[in-house]
Design a protein around this motif. Structure first.
Motif, mmCIF file in Angstrom:
data_model
loop_
_atom_site.group_PDB
_atom_site.id
_atom_site.type_symbol
_atom_site.label_atom_id
_atom_site.label_comp_id
_atom_site.label_asym_id
_atom_site.label_seq_id
_atom_site.Cartn_x
_atom_site.Cartn_y
_atom_site.Cartn_z
ATOM 1 N N GLY A 81 43.843 32.739 62.784
ATOM 2 C CA GLY A 81 44.370 31.514 62.213
ATOM 3 C C GLY A 81 44.011 30.279 63.020
ATOM 4 N N ALA A 82 44.247 29.119 62.410
ATOM 5 C CA ALA A 82 43.983 27.857 63.099
ATOM 6 C C ALA A 82 44.851 27.729 64.345
ATOM 7 C CB ALA A 82 44.222 26.686 62.151
ATOM 8 N N LEU A 83 46.101 28.168 64.260
ATOM 9 C CA LEU A 83 47.000 28.189 65.417
ATOM 10 C C LEU A 83 47.549 29.597 65.535
ATOM 11 C CD1 LEU A 83 49.581 25.461 66.414
ATOM 12 C CD2 LEU A 83 49.939 27.872 66.907
ATOM 13 N N ARG A 84 47.283 30.249 66.668
ATOM 14 C CA ARG A 84 47.606 31.672 66.838
ATOM 15 C C ARG A 84 48.603 31.868 67.972
ATOM 16 N NH1 ARG A 84 43.158 33.142 68.711
ATOM 17 N NH2 ARG A 84 43.469 34.325 70.614
ATOM 18 N N VAL A 85 49.654 32.646 67.701
ATOM 19 C CA VAL A 85 50.591 33.080 68.730
ATOM 20 C C VAL A 85 50.417 34.587 68.857
ATOM 21 C CG1 VAL A 85 52.991 33.097 69.505
ATOM 22 C CG2 VAL A 85 52.150 31.207 68.078
ATOM 23 N N ASP A 86 50.012 35.050 70.053
ATOM 24 C CA ASP A 86 49.454 36.395 70.193
ATOM 25 C C ASP A 86 50.114 37.150 71.348
ATOM 26 O OD1 ASP A 86 47.853 38.640 70.324
ATOM 27 O OD2 ASP A 86 45.945 37.563 70.376
ATOM 28 N N SER A 87 50.870 38.184 70.998
ATOM 29 C CA SER A 87 51.491 39.059 72.005
ATOM 30 C C SER A 87 50.508 40.168 72.389
ATOM 31 C CB SER A 87 52.798 39.643 71.457
ATOM 32 O OG SER A 87 52.558 40.328 70.229
ATOM 33 N N TYR A 88 49.337 39.792 72.814
ATOM 34 C CA TYR A 88 48.203 40.711 72.968
ATOM 35 C C TYR A 88 48.526 41.881 73.893
ATOM 36 C CZ TYR A 88 43.202 41.891 73.120
ATOM 37 O OH TYR A 88 41.994 42.519 72.992
ATOM 38 N N GLY A 116 37.918 32.934 67.890
ATOM 39 C CA GLY A 116 38.901 31.995 68.381
ATOM 40 C C GLY A 116 39.606 31.196 67.314
ATOM 41 N N SER A 117 40.686 30.548 67.772
ATOM 42 C CA SER A 117 41.497 29.660 66.950
ATOM 43 C C SER A 117 41.352 28.236 67.473
ATOM 44 C CB SER A 117 42.964 30.090 67.020
ATOM 45 O OG SER A 117 43.138 31.415 66.561
ATOM 46 N N GLY A 118 41.951 27.305 66.757
ATOM 47 C CA GLY A 118 42.019 25.953 67.296
ATOM 48 C C GLY A 118 42.865 25.920 68.549
ATOM 49 N N ILE A 119 44.068 26.504 68.461
ATOM 50 C CA ILE A 119 44.971 26.645 69.595
ATOM 51 C C ILE A 119 45.466 28.080 69.617
ATOM 52 C CG2 ILE A 119 47.179 25.948 70.617
ATOM 53 C CD1 ILE A 119 46.784 23.204 69.351
ATOM 54 N N ALA A 120 45.417 28.713 70.798
ATOM 55 C CA ALA A 120 45.949 30.063 70.981
ATOM 56 C C ALA A 120 47.015 30.035 72.064
ATOM 57 C CB ALA A 120 44.838 31.032 71.367
ATOM 58 N N ILE A 121 48.190 30.544 71.729
ATOM 59 C CA ILE A 121 49.283 30.727 72.692
ATOM 60 C C ILE A 121 49.417 32.230 72.858
ATOM 61 C CG2 ILE A 121 51.690 30.248 73.221
ATOM 62 C CD1 ILE A 121 49.910 27.735 72.904
ATOM 63 N N ILE A 137 41.722 25.383 72.435
ATOM 64 C CA ILE A 137 42.681 25.369 73.539
ATOM 65 C C ILE A 137 43.312 26.741 73.616
ATOM 66 C CG2 ILE A 137 44.880 24.446 74.366
ATOM 67 C CD1 ILE A 137 44.107 21.775 73.115
ATOM 68 N N ALA A 138 43.359 27.319 74.816
ATOM 69 C CA ALA A 138 43.969 28.634 75.003
ATOM 70 C C ALA A 138 44.948 28.581 76.163
ATOM 71 C CB ALA A 138 42.900 29.690 75.267
ATOM 72 N N ILE A 139 46.155 29.059 75.907
ATOM 73 C CA ILE A 139 47.169 29.192 76.948
ATOM 74 C C ILE A 139 47.418 30.681 77.115
ATOM 75 C CG2 ILE A 139 49.488 28.576 77.710
ATOM 76 C CD1 ILE A 139 47.587 26.178 77.293
ATOM 77 N N TYR A 140 46.927 31.241 78.210
ATOM 78 C CA TYR A 140 47.114 32.658 78.512
ATOM 79 C C TYR A 140 48.192 32.774 79.583
ATOM 80 C CZ TYR A 140 42.472 32.975 76.309
ATOM 81 O OH TYR A 140 41.399 32.884 75.455
ATOM 82 N N GLY A 141 49.439 32.937 79.145
ATOM 83 C CA GLY A 141 50.543 33.026 80.072
ATOM 84 C C GLY A 141 50.904 31.672 80.668
ATOM 85 N N GLY A 142 51.886 31.708 81.593
ATOM 86 C CA GLY A 142 52.313 30.481 82.246
ATOM 87 C C GLY A 142 53.718 30.086 81.857
ATOM 88 N N THR A 143 54.292 29.162 82.630
ATOM 89 C CA THR A 143 55.685 28.758 82.488
ATOM 90 C C THR A 143 55.784 27.269 82.208
ATOM 91 O OG1 THR A 143 56.371 30.500 84.034
ATOM 92 C CG2 THR A 143 57.918 28.697 83.659
ATOM 93 N N ASP A 144 56.523 26.922 81.162
ATOM 94 C CA ASP A 144 56.791 25.518 80.823
ATOM 95 C C ASP A 144 55.486 24.730 80.681
ATOM 96 O OD1 ASP A 144 59.539 26.007 80.885
ATOM 97 O OD2 ASP A 144 59.674 25.551 83.024
ATOM 98 N N ILE A 145 54.700 25.134 79.701
ATOM 99 C CA ILE A 145 53.387 24.545 79.426
ATOM 100 C C ILE A 145 53.479 23.664 78.184
ATOM 101 C CG2 ILE A 145 50.979 25.049 78.920
ATOM 102 C CD1 ILE A 145 51.919 25.913 81.731
ATOM 103 N N ALA A 146 52.712 22.570 78.155
ATOM 104 C CA ALA A 146 52.696 21.676 76.992
ATOM 105 C C ALA A 146 51.271 21.460 76.493
ATOM 106 C CB ALA A 146 53.338 20.339 77.332
ATOM 107 N N VAL A 147 51.136 21.478 75.160
ATOM 108 C CA VAL A 147 49.868 21.166 74.483
ATOM 109 C C VAL A 147 50.200 20.093 73.459
ATOM 110 C CG1 VAL A 147 47.982 22.078 73.089
ATOM 111 C CG2 VAL A 147 49.061 23.530 74.824
ATOM 112 N N ARG A 148 49.857 18.845 73.756
ATOM 113 C CA ARG A 148 50.334 17.731 72.943
ATOM 114 C C ARG A 148 49.189 16.848 72.439
ATOM 115 N NH1 ARG A 148 54.353 17.125 77.200
ATOM 116 N NH2 ARG A 148 56.431 17.678 76.426
#
Length: 713
Positions: free
Chosen positions: A444-451, A401-406, A379-390
């Motif tokens: 990582g399995a879950l990545r937060v990336d200020s690319y 890639g990661s399992g989840i990338a923000i 799952i990849a979230i590239y930008g956006g406002t008020d997004i949910a991954v549940r």
């Protein structure tokens, strides 16, 4: 079946559950999967392997079974079923068949296997190698099987690697809805021989806002449909109504109300060509639309969505064997819900939101099961406002890639970075994360990336379970190498089990607060905190309480921890005894035991006088492979030369000691530094080092100014 069904862990059956504090992670699926490596076989098990470009690394559970001619895998049926889907691989350029047996009886039908849709090359993507080795093939068995029955697959000549089998009870074909317009009434050919494109168009026009019925059969479309609005396309079920098309819908806009349900679209996409719209849906379905009950396979992308898709619902679908993304919300998605879908073997991000041209807003990915994306993220979230991954379940990510990338990776402009609140809640990640060959370090399995820009949104990560990550669990990075900060991150209630290297891999400036995060089976250290570039600033980890099992920090920013390596000694040549707690059977005046480990050769320990033997002991803190001791006396010439008789003993528990080196006389002479070296056997491992002194020719006591212990000989 239970909503707790997941990908395989170690037992081969997909039956794990999510943490009790959260809804079960992943989709509620109509099938039960069994891993080939857990079945009975005459073939060869391969894996586990996490190396990019290897067959096992793309397999579910990183393991599979290779069959030569005449070899078989026999599965024990886990549920009542009348159909099976098999994930497999054959060598590049080859095709063949598998014989199928039910309880020992060979079926008349065989299962075709081919490499036609596999072995994808994307040389324009940095770090990519040939990938997408597996494919899926399905078969109606023509009979019902029950729990405990045996279904076997046998190679008929071509080498076949079997990964996993999905057993399913397929319902009978549904009947035509009243008032609907059948595509066959408009001339569609259910044998697949004729071109049914115009018949589909005519049926859509005739339905006038109603239902277009796709009866059981195979239909071939040679060009894309467009102009769809206020219409439902409905089949008899995804195992019964099959449309063969590599470009099903291609339209840039719609007034909405388009509903696609209960049929299959199977393409003929054998390569990834990003300039071609080889997608199930390319563009817009319009507001208030839905996609449900679909089987989508052999396309470039399942849904590549642009324009107005407000309040779109995508649910209960299967995405198999895409050469790129499963689904991509490519900007301007508002109120989109993507839920309860199954995605296997995607060639890029399985599910992505990419806020290009306009932000994706108030949209979510919920309760999806994703396995084996073989290039990029689950799952990849590239930008956006008020997004949910549940409550998603992601397993076996492979390269890049990661399992989840923000992430704030933009790719193109205009891009809209993360804003508002990003909610990442209740997700389970299994064997997720991969080595990035472009960075030459892991993701990582879950990545937060200020690319490409700082992350200033509020990122709340709660209730995450991360199991068997080959590298790190959580990564904070500025992947573009510019050192942009990652801010406003909170991780709460995470459970990390058996992570290969570290729990937290921090490589950017910024800050995160961790609360109630527990870790077991950590491979190297709790935290790697080495921002890149080094001058970009520190990453502050705030302990919010309730954390356990990951307090240690990787000590050498010049090296990357390897899976299971353990934290390296900051100086492998260091004196292991320096500063460690020391005791003795006795001491004289101020010449206490600690003087022998204080690093000062001018101070010394002296035992009680005239009371041989006397012993001195130091606790090294952990069992160490000690190979050499250096014993010292003060170097001043006032100390006369002498010989001390010393026995070296060792212990791992501080109570039971054994002799390491028997009693020997060691000469101390100020003319040569007043030191003596003791070589220890190569098998020595001790935590407690004891020196027993039974004689001293220069003074009636044991004496050492320093006792130094080294791993090196």
């Amino acid at each position: 079946m239970s909503a707790a069904i997941t990908v395989a862990l170690t037992t081969g059956l997909l039956t794990a559950t999510a943490p009790t504090a959260h809804a079960a992670a992943g989709a509620t699926l109509p099938f039960t999967s069994v891993e080939a490596e857990s079945a009975t076989t005459t073939g060869t098990r391969i894996g586990p392997d996490h190396t990019q470009g290897t067959l096992a690394s793309e397999a579910s559970g990183r393991q599979a079974v290779r069959l030569g001619s005449g070899q078989r895998v026999e599965f024990t049926v886990p549920r009542a079923a009348n159909a099976v889907n098999v994930a497999y691989s054959v060598p590049d350029g080859q095709s063949g068949t598998l014989n199928v047996y039910v309880n020992g009886t060979r079926l008349a039908r065989t299962l075709p296997v081919t490499s036609k849709y596999s072995y994808i090359d994307t040389s324009w993507i940095p770090g990519a190698k040939t990938h997408h080795f597996f494919d899926n093939a399905r078969l109606l068995l023509g009979q019902n099987v029950q729990v405990g029955d045996k279904v076997a697959f046998e190679s008929t000549g071509t080498q076949v690697t079997l990964d996993v089998a999905d057993f399913e009870q397929v319902a009978a074909a549904a009947g035509q809805p009243a008032g609907s317009v059948s595509v066959t009434a408009k001339g569609a050919d259910p044998t697949g021989n004729g071109d049914s494109t115009q018949a589909f168009r005519d049926a859509i026009s005739a339905a006038q806002g109603g239902v277009v019925w796709i009866p059981p059969g195979d239909y071939r479309l040679t060009s894309a449909l467009s102009g769809l609005q206020n219409v439902t396309l409905q089949g008899a079920g995804s195992w019964h109504s099959v449309v063969h098309s590599s470009r099903f819908i291609d339209q840039s806009s719609s007034s909405g109300g388009v509903h696609l349900r209960d049929f299959a679209v199977v393409g003929e996409v054998t390569e990834r060509v990003d300039s071609n719209p080889d997608n199930f849906v390319n563009g817009s379905l319009g507001p208030g639309s839905s996609v449900s009950g679909m089987w989508l396979q052999h396309l470039k992308v399942g849904l590549w969505l642009t324009g107005n898709n407000d309040n779109l619902v995508v649910e209960n679908n299967r995405f198999l064997d895409m050469t790129a993304d499963g689904l991509n919300l490519n900007g301007n998605a508002r109120g989109v819900r993507v839920r309860n879908n199954f995605l296997r073997n995607q060639g890029d991000d399985a599910l992505a939101m990419w806020s290009l041209y306009a932000p994706d807003t108030n949209s979510s990915f919920e309760n999806n099961t994703i396995t084996q994306p073989n290039l990029a993220n689950g799952i990849a979230i590239y930008g956006g406002t008020d997004i949910a991954v549940r409550n998603n379940l992601v397993s076996d990510t492979n390269a890049l890639g990661s399992g989840i990338a923000i992430s704030n990776q933009k790719f193109l402009d205009p891009f809209f970075p993360l804003a508002g609140t990003i909610t990442v809640e209740g997700n389970t990640l299994i064997r997720a994360g991969a080595m990035n060959p472009n960075w030459n370090h892991p993701m990582g399995a879950l990545r937060v990336d200020s690319y490409d820009s700082a992350i200033n949104a509020t990122v709340n990560i709660t209730g995450t379970t991360i199991t068997d990550s080959p590298y790190s669990a959580f990564e904070f990075v500025s992947g573009g190498g510019q050192g942009y900060p990652v801010r406003n991150v909170t991780v709460d209630g995470a459970t990390v089990r058996n992570t290969g290297t570290v729990v937290v891999q921090a490589e950017a400036q910024g800050a995160a607060t961790f609360r109630n995060t527990t870790a077991t089976g950590v491979g190297a250290a709790g935290v790697y905190n080495c921002p890149y570039p080094a001058s970009s600033g520190a990453f502050a980890l705030t302990d919010g309480g309730g954390n356990s099992g990951w307090s240690s920090t990787w000590s050498d920013c010049s090296t990357w921890p390897q899976p299971g390596q353990g934290n390296p000694d900051p100086d492998p040549n260091r004196n292991l005894a320096k500063g460690r707690p020391a005791t003795a059977t006795g001491s004289q005046d101020v010449y206490t035991p600690g003087k022998a480990v204080d690093g000062d050769a001018n101070s010394y320990w002296e035992s009680a006088n005239n009371a041989f033997p006397q012993s001195w002991t130091v606790d090294l803190g952990a069992a160490e492979p000690v190979r050499r001791l250096v014993l010292k006396l003060p170097p001043q010439s006032a100390w006369q030369a002498r010989t001390q008789t010393v026995t070296v003993l060792g212990s791992t528990d501080g109570s039971t000691y054994s002799t390491v080196v028997g009693a020997q006389g060691y000469r101390f002479d100020p003319a040569t530094g007043n030191t003596a070296t003791v070589a220890l056997p190569g098998s020595t491992s001790l935590r407690y080092l004891r020196l027993s002194v039974s004689a001293n020719t220069g003074w009636p006591a044991g004496q050492f100014s320093e006792v130094e212990a080294y791993r090196t000989s």
